[in-house]
Scaffold this active site. Structure first.
Site, PDB file in Angstrom:
ATOM      1  N   LYS A   1       0.836  -1.199   0.000  1.00 19.87           N
ATOM      2  CA  LYS A   1       0.000   0.000   0.000  1.00 19.87           C
ATOM      3  C   LYS A   1       0.869   1.246   0.000  1.00 19.87           C
ATOM      4  CE  LYS A   1      -4.123  -1.026   2.061  1.00 19.87           C
ATOM      5  NZ  LYS A   1      -5.022  -1.251   3.178  1.00 19.87           N
TER       6      LYS A   1
ATOM      7  N   LYS B   1     -20.650  -4.311  10.609  1.00 20.37           N
ATOM      8  CA  LYS B   1     -19.817  -4.584  11.796  1.00 20.37           C
ATOM      9  C   LYS B   1     -20.043  -3.527  12.889  1.00 20.37           C
ATOM     10  CE  LYS B   1     -15.889  -1.729  11.074  1.00 20.37           C
ATOM     11  NZ  LYS B   1     -15.681  -0.527  11.842  1.00 20.37           N
TER      12      LYS B   1
ATOM     13  N   LEU C   1     -17.197   9.857   6.405  1.00 19.91           N
ATOM     14  CA  LEU C   1     -17.154   9.794   4.944  1.00 19.91           C
ATOM     15  C   LEU C   1     -17.807   8.516   4.419  1.00 19.91           C
ATOM     16  CD1 LEU C   1     -14.915   7.577   3.736  1.00 19.91           C
ATOM     17  CD2 LEU C   1     -13.332   9.259   4.573  1.00 19.91           C
TER      18      LEU C   1
ATOM     19  N   CYS D   1     -18.362  -1.275   7.181  1.00 16.97           N
ATOM     20  CA  CYS D   1     -18.753  -0.431   8.316  1.00 16.97           C
ATOM     21  C   CYS D   1     -20.126  -0.719   8.901  1.00 16.97           C
ATOM     22  CB  CYS D   1     -18.611   1.032   7.922  1.00 16.97           C
ATOM     23  SG  CYS D   1     -16.863   1.436   7.687  1.00 16.97           S
TER      24      CYS D   1
ATOM     25  N   LYS E   1     -21.141  -1.562  -2.905  1.00 16.65           N
ATOM     26  CA  LYS E   1     -21.909  -0.436  -3.425  1.00 16.65           C
ATOM     27  C   LYS E   1     -21.196   0.058  -4.676  1.00 16.65           C
ATOM     28  CE  LYS E   1     -21.142   3.670  -1.362  1.00 16.65           C
ATOM     29  NZ  LYS E   1     -20.912   4.693  -0.312  1.00 16.65           N
TER      30      LYS E   1
ATOM     31  N   ALA F   1     -34.703   0.213  -1.186  1.00 13.29           N
ATOM     32  CA  ALA F   1     -34.835  -1.199  -0.807  1.00 13.29           C
ATOM     33  C   ALA F   1     -34.078  -2.058  -1.804  1.00 13.29           C
ATOM     34  CB  ALA F   1     -36.310  -1.578  -0.785  1.00 13.29           C
TER      35      ALA F   1
HETATM   36  N1  LIG Z   1     -14.011   2.960   5.050  1.00 11.92           N
HETATM   37  C1  LIG Z   1     -14.795   3.968   5.415  1.00 11.92           C
HETATM   38  O1  LIG Z   1     -15.562   4.483   4.606  1.00 11.92           O
HETATM   39  C2  LIG Z   1     -14.777   4.494   6.806  1.00 11.92           C
HETATM   40  C3  LIG Z   1     -14.114   3.826   7.815  1.00 11.92           C
HETATM   41  N2  LIG Z   1     -14.220   4.273   9.109  1.00 11.92           N
HETATM   42  C4  LIG Z   1     -13.491   3.581  10.166  1.00 11.92           C
HETATM   43  O2  LIG Z   1     -12.110   3.834   9.945  1.00 11.92           O
HETATM   44  C5  LIG Z   1     -11.332   2.706  10.328  1.00 11.92           C
HETATM   45  C6  LIG Z   1     -10.483   2.262   9.153  1.00 11.92           C
HETATM   46  O3  LIG Z   1     -11.345   1.799   8.138  1.00 11.92           O
HETATM   47  P1  LIG Z   1     -10.824   1.497   6.669  1.00 11.92           P
HETATM   48  O4  LIG Z   1      -9.920   2.572   6.218  1.00 11.92           O
HETATM   49  O5  LIG Z   1     -12.024   1.196   5.875  1.00 11.92           O
HETATM   50  O6  LIG Z   1      -9.980   0.163   6.917  1.00 11.92           O
HETATM   51  P2  LIG Z   1      -8.812  -0.455   6.024  1.00 11.92           P
HETATM   52  O7  LIG Z   1      -8.702  -1.871   6.413  1.00 11.92           O
HETATM   53  O8  LIG Z   1      -9.044  -0.080   4.590  1.00 11.92           O
HETATM   54  O9  LIG Z   1      -7.503   0.343   6.506  1.00 11.92           O
HETATM   55  C7  LIG Z   1      -6.887   0.149   7.724  1.00 11.92           C
HETATM   56  C8  LIG Z   1      -5.385   0.288   7.496  1.00 11.92           C
HETATM   57  O10 LIG Z   1      -4.706   0.283   8.752  1.00 11.92           O
HETATM   58  C9  LIG Z   1      -3.452  -0.364   8.546  1.00 11.92           C
HETATM   59  N3  LIG Z   1      -2.859  -0.739   9.840  1.00 11.92           N
HETATM   60  C10 LIG Z   1      -3.213  -1.763  10.660  1.00 11.92           C
HETATM   61  N4  LIG Z   1      -2.419  -1.766  11.741  1.00 11.92           N
HETATM   62  C11 LIG Z   1      -1.568  -0.727  11.632  1.00 11.92           C
HETATM   63  C12 LIG Z   1      -0.536  -0.197  12.449  1.00 11.92           C
HETATM   64  N5  LIG Z   1      -0.224  -0.752  13.616  1.00 11.92           N
HETATM   65  N6  LIG Z   1       0.135   0.882  12.019  1.00 11.92           N
HETATM   66  C13 LIG Z   1      -0.157   1.447  10.830  1.00 11.92           C
HETATM   67  N7  LIG Z   1      -1.138   1.002  10.019  1.00 11.92           N
HETATM   68  C14 LIG Z   1      -1.838  -0.069  10.417  1.00 11.92           C
HETATM   69  C15 LIG Z   1      -3.802  -1.525   7.639  1.00 11.92           C
HETATM   70  O11 LIG Z   1      -2.666  -2.048   6.999  1.00 11.92           O
HETATM   71  C16 LIG Z   1      -4.787  -0.856   6.680  1.00 11.92           C
HETATM   72  O12 LIG Z   1      -4.145  -0.337   5.534  1.00 11.92           O
HETATM   73  C17 LIG Z   1     -12.334   1.677  10.840  1.00 11.92           C
HETATM   74  O13 LIG Z   1     -12.480   1.826  12.218  1.00 11.92           O
HETATM   75  C18 LIG Z   1     -13.618   2.068  10.146  1.00 11.92           C
HETATM   76  O14 LIG Z   1     -14.767   1.631  10.841  1.00 11.92           O
HETATM   77  C19 LIG Z   1     -14.902   5.403   9.436  1.00 11.92           C
HETATM   78  C20 LIG Z   1     -15.546   6.115   8.471  1.00 11.92           C
HETATM   79  C21 LIG Z   1     -15.527   5.731   7.078  1.00 11.92           C
HETATM   80  O1  LIG Z   2     -18.582   4.359   8.988  1.00 11.26           O
HETATM   81  C1  LIG Z   2     -18.392   4.241   7.805  1.00 11.26           C
HETATM   82  O2  LIG Z   2     -17.459   3.629   7.325  1.00 11.26           O
HETATM   83  C2  LIG Z   2     -19.314   4.848   6.808  1.00 11.26           C
HETATM   84  O3  LIG Z   2     -20.395   3.907   6.584  1.00 11.26           O
HETATM   85  C3  LIG Z   2     -21.357   4.336   5.622  1.00 11.26           C
HETATM   86  O4  LIG Z   2     -20.736   4.571   4.367  1.00 11.26           O
HETATM   87  P1  LIG Z   2     -20.393   3.402   3.335  1.00 11.26           P
HETATM   88  O5  LIG Z   2     -20.252   2.116   4.070  1.00 11.26           O
HETATM   89  O6  LIG Z   2     -19.283   3.910   2.501  1.00 11.26           O
HETATM   90  O7  LIG Z   2     -21.623   3.265   2.353  1.00 11.26           O
HETATM   91  P2  LIG Z   2     -23.161   3.682   2.354  1.00 11.26           P
HETATM   92  O8  LIG Z   2     -23.395   4.613   1.245  1.00 11.26           O
HETATM   93  O9  LIG Z   2     -23.629   4.073   3.700  1.00 11.26           O
HETATM   94  O10 LIG Z   2     -23.833   2.293   1.961  1.00 11.26           O
HETATM   95  C4  LIG Z   2     -23.740   1.202   2.852  1.00 11.26           C
HETATM   96  C5  LIG Z   2     -24.544   0.033   2.317  1.00 11.26           C
HETATM   97  O11 LIG Z   2     -25.934   0.311   2.378  1.00 11.26           O
HETATM   98  C6  LIG Z   2     -26.549   0.033   1.134  1.00 11.26           C
HETATM   99  N1  LIG Z   2     -27.681   0.973   0.962  1.00 11.26           N
HETATM  100  C7  LIG Z   2     -27.489   2.303   1.067  1.00 11.26           C
HETATM  101  C8  LIG Z   2     -28.549   3.175   0.928  1.00 11.26           C
HETATM  102  C9  LIG Z   2     -29.836   2.681   0.682  1.00 11.26           C
HETATM  103  O12 LIG Z   2     -30.840   3.417   0.552  1.00 11.26           O
HETATM  104  N2  LIG Z   2     -29.996   1.340   0.582  1.00 11.26           N
HETATM  105  C10 LIG Z   2     -28.956   0.460   0.717  1.00 11.26           C
HETATM  106  O13 LIG Z   2     -29.157  -0.761   0.642  1.00 11.26           O
HETATM  107  C11 LIG Z   2     -25.448   0.207   0.112  1.00 11.26           C
HETATM  108  O14 LIG Z   2     -25.729  -0.512  -1.072  1.00 11.26           O
HETATM  109  C12 LIG Z   2     -24.252  -0.335   0.860  1.00 11.26           C
HETATM  110  O15 LIG Z   2     -24.193  -1.738   0.745  1.00 11.26           O
HETATM  111  C13 LIG Z   2     -21.954   5.661   6.079  1.00 11.26           C
HETATM  112  O16 LIG Z   2     -22.876   6.118   5.073  1.00 11.26           O
HETATM  113  C14 LIG Z   2     -20.869   6.704   6.284  1.00 11.26           C
HETATM  114  O17 LIG Z   2     -21.440   7.916   6.770  1.00 11.26           O
HETATM  115  C15 LIG Z   2     -19.878   6.158   7.310  1.00 11.26           C
HETATM  116  O18 LIG Z   2     -18.820   7.070   7.521  1.00 11.26           O
END
Ligand SMILES: NC(=O)C1=CN([C@@H]2O[C@H](COP(=O)(O)OP(=O)(O)OC[C@H]3O[C@@H](n4cnc5c(N)ncnc54)[C@H](O)[C@@H]3O)[C@@H](O)[C@H]2O)C=CC1
Ligand SMILES: O=C(O)[C@H]1O[C@H](OP(=O)(O)OP(=O)(O)OC[C@H]2O[C@@H](n3ccc(=O)[nH]c3=O)[C@H](O)[C@@H]2O)[C@H](O)[C@@H](O)[C@@H]1O
Length: 441
Positions: free
Chosen positions: A35, A271, A148, A268, A331, A260
Site C-alpha cells: 500500500k 460490523k 465519509l 462499516c 456499493k 430497498a
Molecule cells: N471505510 C470507510 O468508509 C470508513 C471507515 N471508518 C473507520 O475507519 C477505520 C479504518 O477503516 P478502513 O480505512 O475502511 O480500513 P482499512 O482496512 O481499509 O484500513 C486500515 C489500514 O490500517 C493499517 N494498519 C493496521 N495496523 C496498523 C498499524 N499498527 N500501524 C499502521 N497502520 C496499520 C492496515 O494495513 C490498513 O491499511 C475503521 O475503524 C472504520 O470503521 C470510518 C468512516 C468511514
Molecule cells: O462508517 C463508515 O465507514 C461509513 O459507513 C457508511 O458509508 P459506506 O459504508 O461507505 O456506504 P453507504 O453509502 O452508507 O452504503 C452502505 C450500504 O448500504 C446500502 N444501501 C445504502 C442506501 C440505501 O438506501 N440502501 C442500501 O441498501 C449500500 O448498497 C451499501 O451496501 C456511512 O454512510 C458513512 O457515513 C460512514 O462514515
C-alpha cells in the site's frame, strides 16, 4: 501544520491526501508495504473517485509523504489514528488489536502537547482507555470520528456535513484546559471546512464515540425499515419504490437511504451495529439496542430471499443453472467487497449448485481474492453469456443503463433479477424479459 495519518486504508489514504490538499505537511504511515509503495508512487491502492488526482496534486506539492516506519510520524503536531476495527471473527465485538498496536507504536514518538486524534470507529470507552495509556507522554487525545462514504470519500473529507471533537472534559462536562488547547489545534487543521460553516460539535469522549455508531445505526435502521416494507410489499403486490418516494416526500422522513433491495454491506454498517450491540451488552444495557438485532436480521434476510427468487424464476431449482451477477462491490463507485451483499448472494447460489459468473467494473480482483471458487468475467455481456438468469446486485451506472436488447442477444433465458430496484420493469417486460425484484411487482 505537520500531521501524521496512521493507517492508510479507505479512510486514512483519503484523509492523508485531503489534509495535504488543505495545505498541511502530511506523513501517512501503514504496516502494509504494498500500500505504501503504491501511495509513494502517487497511485491509489484502491478505487476511490478523485483520489488519484488528489494524490498527484498533493504529491506534486511535496507536502505528502508515506512510510512504513512509525518513527517518521515523530514531530507531527497531530497524529490521526485511522487503522481498522473489524468484527472479531465469530463474535459481534470490534477487534481493537490494530488501534491498540498503533497507539502503542506511536507512543514513544509523542511529545508533550502533541494531539492524537482517533478517527477509527471504536466501542465507547476505547478513547478513555487510550487517553489513560498515553497520559505519561503529555500528549492530548481527541476523538474525531469520521463520517465519509466510500465513493464520495474525497468530497466528504474536504466538505464534511459536520465535525465532531471529543475532548478531555472536567466533572461538569466542559473542556479542560488541555481540551480547549486540542480544540484550537484541530480548528487549525480543519480551518478550510470550518470556514465553509461546517457545523462543529465539541463534546466529551463518550458522546463523540457514540455519535459515530449512533449515526451508522440510524442509517442501517433506515435501510432495514424500507427492506421490511419491501417484505410487506411483496406479500401484498405493492411497490416499495413508490412507497419510498411517497413517504420520502415527508421532510421529517426524507428519501435518502430508503432504497430497498439487497440491503447494506461493506466494512462499516454491518460490523458497527454488531459491535454497538456487543458494547451495549458489556455496559448492561443490551435491551436498549435489541432493535439492532432485528435490523441485522432484516438485512441478512434480503440475501436469502434473493437466492429464493432466483430459484423461483428458474422453475424451482438453480442446480446447474448459469447465473450472471452484475456487481461484486458492496456499493457502486467502490472496489470494496467487505461483507458485500452481491458476493454473499453469488457465493450462496454457487454453493447451492448454480454456475455463477460475477463481473464488476472495479472489484473483480478483490472479489477473486476473497471468493476464488466463483467465476469472473470482465464485462456484463461476457458474464451473461448463456445465462439462465441475470442478477443486478450492485447499481453501477453501466448496469443501471444496460440495454435489455443487447443483453438478450447473449443470454440463454431472458430473466432479470433487479437486486437494487433500479431498472424500469415496464421496459424490461416490453423487451420480453421476466423481471423480478425485492418488494416490487
Ligand atoms: N471505510 C470507510 O468508509 C470508513 C471507515 N471508518 C473507520 O475507519 C477505520 C479504518 O477503516 P478502513 O480505512 O475502511 O480500513 P482499512 O482496512 O481499509 O484500513 C486500515 C489500514 O490500517 C493499517 N494498519 C493496521 N495496523 C496498523 C498499524 N499498527 N500501524 C499502521 N497502520 C496499520 C492496515 O494495513 C490498513 O491499511 C475503521 O475503524 C472504520 O470503521 C470510518 C468512516 C468511514
Ligand atoms: O462508517 C463508515 O465507514 C461509513 O459507513 C457508511 O458509508 P459506506 O459504508 O461507505 O456506504 P453507504 O453509502 O452508507 O452504503 C452502505 C450500504 O448500504 C446500502 N444501501 C445504502 C442506501 C440505501 O438506501 N440502501 C442500501 O441498501 C449500500 O448498497 C451499501 O451496501 C456511512 O454512510 C458513512 O457515513 C460512514 O462514515
Amino acid at each position: 501544520m505537520r500531521l501524521s495519518v496512521i493507517g492508510c486504508g479507505y479512510l486514512g489514504a483519503v484523509h492523508a491526501a485531503s489534509m495535504a490538499q488543505l495545505g498541511h505537511d502530511v506523513i501517512g504511515i501503514d504496516v502494509d508495504e504494498k500500500k505504501i509503495a503504491a501511495l509513494r508512487e502517487g497511485r491509489a491502492p484502491f478505487y476511490e473517485p478523485g483520489l488519484p488526482e488528489l494524490l498527484t496534486e498533493a504529491g506534486a506539492t511535496g507536502r505528502l509523504a508515506f512510510s512504513t516506519d512509525m518513527a517518521d510520524a515523530a514531530g507531527a503536531d497531530v497524529h490521526f489514528i485511522c487503522v481498522g476495527t473489524p468484527q472479531v471473527h465469530g463474535e459481534f465485538r470490534a477487534d481493537l488489536t490494530y488501534v491498540n498496536a498503533a497507539t502503542a507504536e506511536l507512543k514513544p514518538h509523542l511529545r508533550p502537547g502533541d494531539v492524537v486524534a482517533g478517527k477509527s470507529t471504536v466501542p465507547v470507552g476505547t478513547a478513555e482507555a487510550i487517553a489513560a495509556s498515553l497520559e505519561d507522554t503529555g500528549a492530548i487525545l481527541v476523538w474525531n470520528p469520521e463520517f465519509l462514504r466510500e465513493g464520495f470519500a474525497v468530497k466528504d473529507t474536504l466538505h464534511p456535513d459536520r465535525l465532531v471533537y471529543g475532548v478531555p472534559t472536567d466533572a461538569d462536562g466542559e473542556p479542560t484546559a488541555e481540551g480547549t488547547r486540542a480544540k484550537e489545534i484541530l480548528d487549525e487543521v480543519y480551518a478550510t471546512p470550518l470556514s465553509e460553516h461546517t457545523p462543529l460539535v465539541v463534546t466529551d469522549y463518550a458522546t463523540a464515540q457514540l455519535v459515530k455508531v449512533a449515526a451508522n445505526s440510524f442509517l442501517a435502521t433506515k435501510i432495514s425499515f424500507i427492506n421490511a416494507m419491501a417484505e410487506l410489499c411483496e406479500a401484498t403486490g405493492a411497490d416499495v419504490t413508490r412507497l419510498a418516494d411517497a413517504i420520502g416526500y415527508d421532510a421529517r422522513i426524507g428519501r435518502r437511504f430508503l432504497n430497498a433491495g439487497l440491503g447494506f454491506g461493506g466494512g462499516c454498517l454491518p460490523k458497527d451495529i454488531r459491535a454497538f450491540m456487543a458494547r451495549a451488552g458489556e455496559l448492561g444495557v443490551s435491551d436498549a439496542l435489541s432493535f439492532l438485532r432485528e435490523v441485522d436480521s432484516i438485512n441478512m434476510r434480503r440475501r436469502v430471499r434473493m437466492v429464493d427468487l432466483a430459484r423461483e424464476v428458474c422453475q424451482g431449482s438453480i442446480v446447474g443453472k448459469r447465473v450472471a451477477v452484475l456487481g461484486a462491490a458492496f456499493k457502486p463507485d467502490s472496489d470494496d467487497v467487505r461483507d458485500s451483499p452481491a458476493l454473499s448472494v453469488a457465493a450462496q447460489m454457487q454453493l447451492q449448485g448454480a454456475h455463477v459468473t460475477v463481473t464488476d467494473p472495479q472489484a473483480v480482483a478483490n472479489a477473486e481474492a476473497k471468493w476464488p471458487d466463483l467465476h469472473f468475467a470482465a464485462t456484463a455481456l461476457e458474464a451473461a453469456k448463456d445465462a439462465d438468469v441475470v442478477l443486478l446486485s450492485t447499481e453501477w451506472a453501466e448496469y443501471r443503463e444496460i440495454d435489455p436488447d443487447a443483453l438478450a442477444e447473449v443470454v440463454a433465458h431472458k430473466r432479470i433479477l433487479d437486486g437494487r430496484n433500479v431498472l424500469e420493469p415496464a421496459v424490461w417486460r416490453a423487451a420480453g424479459w421476466t423481471y423480478r425484484a425485492l418488494g416490487r411487482p
